[in-house]
Design an enzyme around this catalytic site. Structure first.
Site, PDB file in Angstrom:
ATOM      1  N   GLN A  23       9.542  36.642  -9.925  1.00 44.24           N
ATOM      2  CA  GLN A  23      10.475  35.614  -9.447  1.00 44.24           C
ATOM      3  C   GLN A  23       9.923  34.781  -8.287  1.00 44.24           C
ATOM      4  O   GLN A  23      10.282  33.620  -8.132  1.00 44.24           O
ATOM      5  CB  GLN A  23      11.824  36.259  -9.084  1.00 44.24           C
ATOM      6  CG  GLN A  23      12.539  36.723 -10.343  1.00 44.24           C
ATOM      7  CD  GLN A  23      13.894  37.288 -10.086  1.00 44.24           C
ATOM      8  OE1 GLN A  23      14.224  37.680  -8.973  1.00 44.24           O
ATOM      9  NE2 GLN A  23      14.703  37.360 -11.126  1.00 44.24           N
ATOM     10  N   GLU A  43       0.837  -1.201   0.000  1.00 43.36           N
ATOM     11  CA  GLU A  43       0.000   0.000   0.000  1.00 43.36           C
ATOM     12  C   GLU A  43       0.873   1.254   0.000  1.00 43.36           C
ATOM     13  O   GLU A  43       0.604   2.211  -0.727  1.00 43.36           O
ATOM     14  CB  GLU A  43      -0.914   0.009   1.239  1.00 43.36           C
ATOM     15  CG  GLU A  43      -1.858   1.186   1.215  1.00 43.36           C
ATOM     16  CD  GLU A  43      -2.658   1.369   2.517  1.00 43.36           C
ATOM     17  OE1 GLU A  43      -3.862   1.500   2.431  1.00 43.36           O
ATOM     18  OE2 GLU A  43      -2.059   1.386   3.610  1.00 43.36           O
ATOM     19  N   ARG A 102      -2.275  33.969 -16.425  1.00 42.86           N
ATOM     20  CA  ARG A 102      -2.814  34.988 -15.504  1.00 42.86           C
ATOM     21  C   ARG A 102      -1.925  36.237 -15.500  1.00 42.86           C
ATOM     22  O   ARG A 102      -0.719  36.144 -15.263  1.00 42.86           O
ATOM     23  CB  ARG A 102      -2.873  34.398 -14.093  1.00 42.86           C
ATOM     24  CG  ARG A 102      -3.297  35.355 -13.012  1.00 42.86           C
ATOM     25  CD  ARG A 102      -4.756  35.668 -13.107  1.00 42.86           C
ATOM     26  NE  ARG A 102      -5.176  36.554 -12.021  1.00 42.86           N
ATOM     27  CZ  ARG A 102      -6.352  37.168 -12.011  1.00 42.86           C
ATOM     28  NH1 ARG A 102      -7.207  37.019 -13.004  1.00 42.86           N
ATOM     29  NH2 ARG A 102      -6.682  37.946 -10.987  1.00 42.86           N
TER      30      ARG A 102
END
Ligand SMILES: Cc1cc2nc3c(=O)[nH]c(=O)nc-3n(C[C@H](O)[C@H](O)[C@H](O)COP(=O)(O)OP(=O)(O)OC[C@H]3O[C@@H](n4cnc5c(N)ncnc54)[C@H](O)[C@@H]3O)c2cc1C
Length: 421
Positions: free
Chosen positions: A302, A265, A291
């Site tokens: 930055q 798992e 955007r």
């Protein structure tokens, strides 16, 4: 797998699944989230398209009997890809790019089916594991109880043997797929004498089918994420099943079955984390370019670039960890420290990347219209489920210290064998 990337065959599987998940599954996610469409229905369709029966179910059962496996391999000219651990990893990863909840449903059914396929008597394995691994039925596997989570082997659910019958009493909590399962793989403490009640090594899986008298289910709980996968309680009131449903030899300690399932798992969880990280990085990068604020794309700032760089490094690290885990699985190697380390790092990295993506996308990131918002809520489960981040760290330390003769247990006990030599 070749070097630091998937092989060409694996890349072809990845591409096929990416297209399928994007075109066929992603449009269904809102219905899966609100519960108007069941995950098992979507997974059944995926199974038929991806030929899961031939890919996983049949090869896994064939591997039960080496001779039969060899005969079949000779007849068909090769073995199925059920033995290639990269294929399920790619499946978990690609599903998690669109719905980690769906991936969790798959993981629970596989976990149940794979244990039955490898440990149950052949008749039971063929009858129950084949449909589970082909995703025709739904499975769950249950270790956690209301009073025992991290301390899972202190469980109170008991199995008692009487002739050809095994009887279960107790309850389980927080079990994925429990509200909709056809087959339940229940870990219980086998009690044959009074001292067994405190013996943490006598933990055996017992197979219970839906509709067995005395088995009742709680309602699906409300939770932060993973809405595509229902979670619930299971109660056992003198649930009697045939002796063949108790997997393992009562004469031997059997906790290793549960531990092996947990390891498998944890490797699948790393694959799921990579899917979430890849998707968040992709969506955040596109959003940063599209955007505009202060008259330019936010990608020009930055501080935005720094987030993308941080997400990229997390992706590279988790991908490398996953490739190593796949290699370890194929080689049948891997220490608890390696597996727990990968699970711990990948789950924390996935949450952090999803949070970075949300921050980078601003209000749109916080909105339920964006994938990172849902992926963050979903993937947060994995710093808790399958063993919490704290338990992974303890497991790593336990392994490292043991190599130096210093033994610890998760309850804070220790013994220093090294100082006595
Ligand atoms: C959505 C969901 C699905 C799940 N699905 C399944 C499933 O299918 N099958 C199943 O068996 N279980 C399942 N679980 C249960 C899950 O594995 C447990 O929640 C998990 O193991 C933690 O147990 P707990 O919740 O009891 O937390 P606890 O064990 O009570 O822990 C609480 C806090 O204490 C910390 N803690 C505990 N012990 C120590 C220690 N020794 N040192 C330091 N810190 C410690 C933990 O890290 C944690 O932060 C699921 C849980 C959820 C939420």
């Amino acid at each position: 797998m070749s070097g630091f990337e998937f092989s060409e065959t694996h890349q072809a599987v990845e591409e096929f699944l990416r297209r399928y998940c994007t075109e066929e599954i992603e449009p269904l996610v809102p219905q899966l989230e609100e519960g108007s469409l069941s995950s098992s229905e979507v997974l059944r369709k995926l199974s038929a398209t991806f030929q899961m029966k031939e890919m996983f179910a049949e090869p896994m059962l064939m591997a039960r009997n080496k001779k039969r496996n060899e005969d079949e391999a000779n007849k068909s000219g090769g073995s199925g890809s059920g033995s290639d651990p990269a294929i399920p990893a790619i499946l978990f990863k690609e599903l998690s790019r669109v719905s980690p909840g769906l991936s969790l449903c798959l993981l629970s059914t596989f976990g149940c089916g794979a244990t039955i396929a490898s440990k149950a008597p052949l008749e039971l394995a063929e009858r129950l594991a084949l449909p589970l691994l082909s995703l025709e039925t739904v499975g769950c596997w249950a270790l956690t109880e209301p009073a025992t989570g991290s301390d899972a082997f202190a469980m109170r659910t008991t199995a008692t043997l009487d002739g050809d019958t095994v009887t279960l009493n107790g309850s389980k909590a927080f079990i994925s797929n429990a509200p909709c399962a056809d087959v339940f793989l229940i870990y219980a403490r086998l009690v044959e004498q009074a001292s067994d009640r405190d013996d943490k090594t006598r933990i055996f899986p017992v197979v219970v089918e839906k509709g067995t008298p005395g088995l009742t289910l709680g309602k699906a709980i409300r939770k932060m994420g993973m809405h595509a996968c229902p979670t619930g309680e299971i109660f056992f009131d003198d649930v009697a099943v045939p002796r063949s449903h108790l997997l393992g030899d009562p004469a031997k300690p059997a906790r290793d079955v549960a531990e092996a399932t947990l390891s498998t798992e944890r490797a699948a969880i790393v694959a799921m984390c990579l899917g979430v990280i890849e998707r968040c990085l992709q969506d955040a990068t596109r959003y940063a370019i599209d955007r505009e604020q202060f008259g330019k794309p936010i990608a020009a700032f930055q501080l935005t670039q720094q987030k993308l760089a941080r997400m990229f490094v997390a992706k590279e690290n988790v991908q490398n960890l996953l490739l190593k885990l796949i290699w370890l699985q194929a080689e049948k190697r891997g220490t608890p420290a390696e597996i727990s380390g990968a699970k711990w790092y990948a789950t924390e990295a996935a949450v952090s990347v999803a949070m970075d993506a949300i921050q980078l996308m601003g209000g749109m990131g916080y909105s339920s219209e964006s994938a990172p918002e849902r992926l963050m809520r979903d993937i947060k489960l994995w710093t808790i489920g399958g063993g919490t981040s704290e338990i992974q760290q303890l497991t790593i330390a336990k392994h490292l210290l043991r190599q130096e003769g210093f033994s610890i247990d998760l309850a804070g006990g220790y013994s220093n064998d090294a100082s006595q030599t």
